[in-house]
Design an enzyme around this catalytic site. Structure first.
Site, PDB file in Angstrom:
ATOM      1  N   HIS A 195       3.311  -6.952  10.963  1.00 31.76           N
ATOM      2  CA  HIS A 195       3.020  -6.884   9.534  1.00 31.76           C
ATOM      3  C   HIS A 195       4.266  -7.082   8.676  1.00 31.76           C
ATOM      4  O   HIS A 195       4.148  -7.277   7.468  1.00 31.76           O
ATOM      5  CB  HIS A 195       2.354  -5.547   9.211  1.00 31.76           C
ATOM      6  N   ASP A 226       0.215  -9.155  13.988  1.00 37.87           N
ATOM      7  CA  ASP A 226      -0.040  -8.156  12.950  1.00 37.87           C
ATOM      8  C   ASP A 226      -1.314  -7.379  13.259  1.00 37.87           C
ATOM      9  O   ASP A 226      -2.420  -7.922  13.181  1.00 37.87           O
ATOM     10  CB  ASP A 226      -0.160  -8.859  11.599  1.00 37.87           C
ATOM     11  N   TYR A 266       0.820  -1.203   0.000  1.00 39.86           N
ATOM     12  CA  TYR A 266       0.000   0.000   0.000  1.00 39.86           C
ATOM     13  C   TYR A 266       0.857   1.257   0.000  1.00 39.86           C
ATOM     14  O   TYR A 266       1.740   1.437   0.840  1.00 39.86           O
ATOM     15  CB  TYR A 266      -0.904  -0.012   1.228  1.00 39.86           C
ATOM     16  N   SER A 272       1.252  -7.667   1.666  1.00 42.72           N
ATOM     17  CA  SER A 272       0.243  -6.743   2.179  1.00 42.72           C
ATOM     18  C   SER A 272      -0.793  -6.445   1.094  1.00 42.72           C
ATOM     19  O   SER A 272      -1.481  -7.359   0.645  1.00 42.72           O
ATOM     20  CB  SER A 272       0.908  -5.480   2.714  1.00 42.72           C
ATOM     21  N   GLN A 273      -0.911  -5.189   0.646  1.00 43.92           N
ATOM     22  CA  GLN A 273      -1.812  -4.906  -0.464  1.00 43.92           C
ATOM     23  C   GLN A 273      -1.475  -5.792  -1.660  1.00 43.92           C
ATOM     24  O   GLN A 273      -2.362  -6.327  -2.335  1.00 43.92           O
ATOM     25  CB  GLN A 273      -1.707  -3.439  -0.882  1.00 43.92           C
TER      26      GLN A 273
END
Length: 322
Positions: free
Chosen positions: A302, A273, A92, A187-188
């Site tokens: 994360h 996370d 992100y 992640s994203q």
């Protein structure tokens, strides 16, 4: 950060009902058909990076609505193909950065396409080069609430379409074996990889690393951390829009794409996370249609397993591709 989510034995069996619209498949089928009809062949320009073992190409391909999307294509120098390929999506806010920052997969003998994420690329040092020419109604700063009242206008409709057409683009290259393509991202990027895995039927595998964009209703209510908190902040101001917002998000919840995947997946999760709570990751993994392995990092957030996890990914993928 201490463990805050469900106990591990419950996470491993956590398979919640996640809202899925009745026209989910029609929505995505129509979206991809329209953008594919507007696509043109990818354009590659060799970049002089001074690298000796990796060839770098500045690639532009047609994404959502035929709009140009940038990517780096990295190839092991001196090869003629056809090579197995990895399409990677970004976290992100990040952009594609510079070619020399992405050498590991090409160094292992893969064709590696790293896709720029439209409208992002100004967070951290990894700059982006792809605009998102679409406006939206009122939104919270960030990308999560752009166009969030209508799935046709929502930001991730464009991003997920870009992701699929990136796969189309790399399959069209002479030096790539179209039967040996894998998707990955963190992640994203992990969430985008899962969306692509649910929309492209003939991938070798998917490697979502601490994936975002899963089980929205739980995530938005559970964490105060961004990016999920962008949605909560939006709803704190736009009171009464809850039904419309979560209806839109149901078209983009990667749990629903996992249900449709035809390739096996290697997930990672950080059990501390707070950005992508572990239960949301397990929700996607436990719904994955053809089996998923989850690598758990008990004392990580994360960041997940970072370089240690890359070793797991490379071994897992080598077993499947050879």
């Amino acid at each position: 950060m201490a463990h805050f989510d469900l106990p591990l034995d419950q996470l491993r069996s956590y398979r919640p009902d996640v809202a899925e619209p009745d026209d989910f498949d029609d929505f995505w089928g129509g979206t991809l058909e329209e953008s594919r009809s507007l696509a043109s062949p990818p354009v590659l320009a060799r970049v002089d990076t001074k690298l000796r073992t990796v060839e770098a190409y500045d690639m532009t391909f047609s994404g959502f609505g035929g709009e140009p999307v940038k990517a780096w294509l990295l190839l092991p120098a001196g090869t003629s193909g056809p090579l197995p390929a990895i399409v990677e999506y970004n976290g992100y806010g990040g952009g594609r950065g510079l070619p020399h920052e992405r050498l590991t997969w090409a160094s292992c003998g893969y064709a590696h396409l790293f896709m720029d994420t439209r409208g992002q690329g100004s967070a951290g040092s990894a700059g982006g080069a792809t605009a998102d020419p679409h406006g939206s109604g009122p939104s919270v700063p960030g990308s999560m609430t752009k166009g969030i009242l209508d799935p046709h206008d929502y930001y991730y409709r464009r991003v997920f379409t870009d992701a699929v057409l990136a796969i189309d683009a790399i399959k069209a290259l002479d030096r790539v074996d179209p039967a040996r393509v894998t998707v990955t991202g963190g992640s994203q990027g992990g969430g985008i990889a899962l969306a692509a895995a649910g929309l492209v039927p003939d991938l070798v595998g998917a490697m979502p690393d601490v994936p975002f964009l899963a089980h929205f209703q739980r995530a938005v209510a559970m964490t105060d951390a961004d990016p999920y908190n962008e949605v909560a902040r939006y709803l704190a101001v736009h009171r009464g829009d809850d039904a419309a917002v979560f209806t839109t998000l149901s078209y983009f919840d990667v749990v629903n794409f996992s249900k449709r995947a035809t390739a096996p997946a290697l997930f990672s999760v950080g059990l501390m996370d707070i950005i992508c709570p572990p239960s949301t990751v397990f929700a996607a993994a436990n719904h994955h249609a053809v089996g998923a392995e989850v690598v758990e990092y008990a004392f990580n957030g994360h960041e997940g397993g970072q370089g240690v996890h890359w070793l797991r990914q490379s071994a897992w993928l080598a077993d499947r591709i050879g």
